[in-house]
Design a protein around this motif. Structure first.
Motif: not given
Length: 296
Positions: A276-288
């Motif tokens: 779940a942490a990977i999924l959240i960080m992946g979304i944050v990384y994509w947005l940044v």
């Protein structure tokens, strides 16, 4: 003074402009004497200019400096060193009493000479090269004039002098910290490289199941360390600071932890939380990352 990145952005000075100016370097080096000659003729024919450049030896010395500066316009490197050089030119002009009017007129003469050179040497597509030349000349005039005025204001305002000194010391401290950070990142990268090599050696020694996951994790960490190092070096040269790299560090760290947790047969709840942490960080990384690309 405005940051160099902001100045270039305000003039829409792009990588394409840098490439076009770099392409012109051989031509402009060959025709530099035409540019310097045009400026020399104006000086010796203008009474107000002759009062500043009082003798022939001084004029020739200045013309040599002008030639060096002119060729640097087509170097293809427009970093903090280039920026600092222009600031020093403006400061020197203020100290010796060269009025900003003369710099504006000099840029005008150089601009006209460049137009003549391109008209003589290029038959097609000269317009885009002229646009790039105009941009770099305007940027030069902007920085030199701003440095001149800032230096002039310092002579009248003690408070402003203190402010400038504080900013200068702050910039020096920032540069030193950046250099220390680069050294630290280099040392850590060497250490990670050693660990990665050690894991690969154990794989080759036959311990495949135990080390392949940790070796893959070490490779991911090594890749991130190289990205961090390149980002810091780029920032030190005046490039943009990429937040996405630091988000990527966190993302890769969690991915590595998930791989190790799977190998150690951790509880399903713990592994699920990592995913779940990977999924959240992946979304944050994509947005940044998307935001950084939109700002280019």
């Amino acid at each position: 003074m405005r940051p160099f990145k902001e100045i270039k952005a305000n003039y829409y000075f792009t990588k394409e402009d840098e490439a076009r100016l770099s392409e012109l370097k051989p031509l402009m080096e060959k025709r530099a004497e035409k540019v310097v000659g045009a400026l020399y003729q104006w000086i010796i024919q203008t009474d107000s200019a002759k009062r500043i450049f009082k003798n022939e030896s001084l004029i020739k010395h200045v013309m040599r400096l002008v030639r060096t500066w002119f060729i640097s316009l087509f170097s293809g490197r427009y970093d903090n060193y280039f920026y600092d050089t222009l600031i020093r030119i403006g400061q020197k002009h203020e100290k010796v009493g060269v009025d900003p009017h003369f710099m504006t007129r000099a840029i005008n003469i150089i601009r006209n000479a460049c137009v003549d050179i391109l008209c003589e040497e290029m038959e097609h597509n000269r317009e885009k090269y002229l646009i790039s030349i105009n941009k770099i000349l305007d940027i030069n005039l902007d920085i030199i004039t701003s440095a001149y005025l800032e230096e002039e204001i310092k002579g009248y305002s003690p408070a402003y002098r203190i402010k400038i000194q504080l900013v200068r010391y702050g910039e020096i401290f920032s540069q030193v910290v950046s250099l220390v950070l680069i050294v630290g990142l280099s040392i850590i990268t060497v250490a990670v490289t050693y660990l990665c090599g050690k894991d690969i050696y154990e794989i080759l020694s036959g311990k495949l199941e135990q080390t392949i996951v940790t070796a893959l994790g070490s490779v991911l960490i090594l890749w991130v360390m190289l990205e961090l190092l390149n980002t810091e070096i780029t920032h030190l040269k005046g490039g943009k600071f990429k937040i996405s790299v630091f988000v990527g560090v966190a993302l890769v760290t969690v991915i590595r932890e998930t791989m190790i947790a799977t190998l150690k047969h951790e509880t399903i709840e713990f592994i699920t939380s990592l995913i779940a942490a990977i999924l959240i960080m992946g979304i944050v990384y994509w947005l940044v990352k998307k935001t950084e690309e939109d700002r280019r």
